[in-house]
Design a protein around this motif. Structure first.
Motif, PDB file in Angstrom:
ATOM      1  N   ARG A 209       0.850  -1.142  -0.219  1.00 18.53           N
ATOM      2  CA  ARG A 209       0.434  -0.133   0.002  1.00 18.53           C
ATOM      3  C   ARG A 209       1.126   0.941   0.179  1.00 18.53           C
ATOM      4  O   ARG A 209       0.177   2.284  -0.529  1.00 18.53           O
ATOM      5  CB  ARG A 209      -0.493   0.046   0.589  1.00 18.53           C
ATOM      6  N   HIS A 215      -0.169   0.630  -7.521  1.00 20.92           N
ATOM      7  CA  HIS A 215      -1.546   1.232  -8.176  1.00 20.92           C
ATOM      8  C   HIS A 215      -2.302   0.563  -7.689  1.00 20.92           C
ATOM      9  O   HIS A 215      -3.198  -0.559  -8.295  1.00 20.92           O
ATOM     10  CB  HIS A 215      -1.658   2.038  -9.611  1.00 20.92           C
ATOM     11  N   TRP A 216      -3.682   0.963  -6.588  1.00 19.81           N
ATOM     12  CA  TRP A 216      -4.712   0.203  -6.306  1.00 19.81           C
ATOM     13  C   TRP A 216      -5.699   1.340  -6.876  1.00 19.81           C
ATOM     14  O   TRP A 216      -5.705   2.431  -7.004  1.00 19.81           O
ATOM     15  CB  TRP A 216      -5.204   0.639  -4.616  1.00 19.81           C
ATOM     16  N   SER A 219     -11.368   1.200  -5.293  1.00 20.72           N
ATOM     17  CA  SER A 219     -10.521   2.812  -4.069  1.00 20.72           C
ATOM     18  C   SER A 219     -10.931   1.941  -3.008  1.00 20.72           C
ATOM     19  O   SER A 219     -12.195   0.638  -3.058  1.00 20.72           O
ATOM     20  CB  SER A 219     -11.425   3.872  -4.714  1.00 20.72           C
ATOM     21  N   ASP A 220     -11.041   2.333  -1.983  1.00 21.42           N
ATOM     22  CA  ASP A 220     -11.420   2.198  -1.048  1.00 21.42           C
ATOM     23  C   ASP A 220     -12.451   1.995  -0.606  1.00 21.42           C
ATOM     24  O   ASP A 220     -13.000   1.853   0.118  1.00 21.42           O
ATOM     25  CB  ASP A 220     -10.474   2.750   0.704  1.00 21.42           C
ATOM     26  N   ARG A 236     -10.115  -6.869  -4.769  1.00 21.06           N
ATOM     27  CA  ARG A 236      -8.792  -4.816  -5.503  1.00 21.06           C
ATOM     28  C   ARG A 236      -8.255  -5.716  -6.467  1.00 21.06           C
ATOM     29  O   ARG A 236      -8.147  -7.089  -6.665  1.00 21.06           O
ATOM     30  CB  ARG A 236      -7.863  -5.033  -3.350  1.00 21.06           C
ATOM     31  N   VAL A 238      -4.461  -4.700  -7.695  1.00 15.52           N
ATOM     32  CA  VAL A 238      -3.552  -3.859  -7.671  1.00 15.52           C
ATOM     33  C   VAL A 238      -2.648  -4.113  -9.155  1.00 15.52           C
ATOM     34  O   VAL A 238      -1.699  -4.736  -9.552  1.00 15.52           O
ATOM     35  CB  VAL A 238      -2.547  -3.899  -6.160  1.00 15.52           C
TER      36      VAL A 238
END
Ligand SMILES: *[C@@H]1O[C@H](CO)[C@@H](O)[C@H](O)[C@H]1NC(C)=O
Length: 292
Positions: A209, A215-216, A219-220, A236, A238
């Motif tokens: 993170r 790169h995530w 998003s949260d 997710r 990434v």
């Protein structure tokens, strides 16, 4: 006037087609996919509609010691979408105790091929023994996309150890980059990377993170859960590597709400899974786009 309208319509249609001309990758935790689900026509009908949207799907939580459920799924998928041929690559049966599950890549053999694969969690894989279930990686070759060679790393974290496993995945990505001499790695799956599984204070210690090269894409704030009562970004995608990041269609990463897309009730959707797939598109290479 009619001719002008027709020409406009044609342009719109062509535009829509070009827009659709991308390469889709998804990760989908099909909650406890085994023979009971494979025998349920309604569930299978939804699954083939969902999976046939994707060029590669990282399917998770396959639970069938005999392996027949996944074979039935492939058979149904090939029957449903005869414009492509689907094949699969499965991990070992993973898990410390008697509870086992598999990660399976389902992919279109007419557009992409597997050139190598790697199962972590074996004795010789160093600190990756700390995973409840070893991550599963495959190298893909895809001649029609803006990036032709890339690595997908599919992982389903153990909820109670999610923060620790997320941090370990940083090392797994590094190992893969060295082993296969590439920077272009995409980690995807049900990482349980939200809610109570990751206390706010834990994020700072997760290298995956904090390291800016990762790169995530989901998003949260995204909700990857089917239930109306939960709102969590467990699942997710990434991505790492300049060439891979450049090949990703901007803002294409999202959860696929199949409740809405297939017109299901919440109850019907939950029969399929408690997770939505997360997905992202790759651009096609200019040449492949011209040939359309
Ligand atoms: C998915 O779609 C359903 C039906 O339209 C909606 O009720 C639900 O809020 C949506 N869920 C998410 C996470 O967007």
């Amino acid at each position: 006037m009619a001719q002008v309208t027709f020409a406009l319509l044609l342009i719109l249609l062509l535009g829509a087609q070009l827009g659709a001309a991308t390469f889709k990758i998804c990760a989908f935790n099909i909650r406890s996919f085994g023979r009971a689900k494979a025998a349920n026509q309604r569930v299978m009908g939804a699954l083939v509609q969902i999976l046939s949207r994707c060029d590669i799907s990282a399917v998770q939580e396959v639970r069938d010691a005999k392996g027949s459920a996944i074979r039935i799924l492939l058979w149904e998928l090939n029957r449903y979408d005869s414009s492509h041929h689907y094949s699969h690559l499965e991990s070992k049966r993973l898990g410390r105790g008697s509870y086992k599950e598999q990660n399976v890549f389902v992919y279109r053999t007419d557009v992409v091929s597997v050139t190598d694969w790697c199962q972590f969690g074996d004795k010789d894989a160093g600190d990756s023994q700390d995973f409840a279930r070893g991550p599963f990686a495959a190298r893909f070759h895809s001649p029609s996309t803006a990036i032709m060679d890339f690595v997908l790393l599919s992982h389903h974290t153990s909820p109670r150890e999610a923060a620790h496993e997320l941090d370990l995945l940083f090392g797994v990505c590094m190992e893969l980059m060295q082993r296969w001499k590439t920077q272009d790695v995409m980690l995807l799956g049900d990482l349980n990377a939200a809610g109570a599984y990751i206390p706010a204070s834990a994020w700072a210690g997760i290298r995956l993170r904090s390291h800016l090269a990762f790169h995530w894409l989901i998003s949260d704030r995204e909700d990857t859960t089917v239930s109306h009562r939960t709102c969590c970004a467990y699942d997710r995608i990434v991505a790492h590597g300049e060439e891979l990041l450049n090949a990703i269609v901007p803002r294409s990463a999202k959860a696929f709400n199949f409740t809405q897309a297939l017109g299901l009730s919440e109850e019907e959707a939950l029969e399929v899974s408690d997770h939505y797939p997360v997905e992202v598109n790759l651009r096609l290479a200019p040449k492949a786009q011209r040939e359309l």
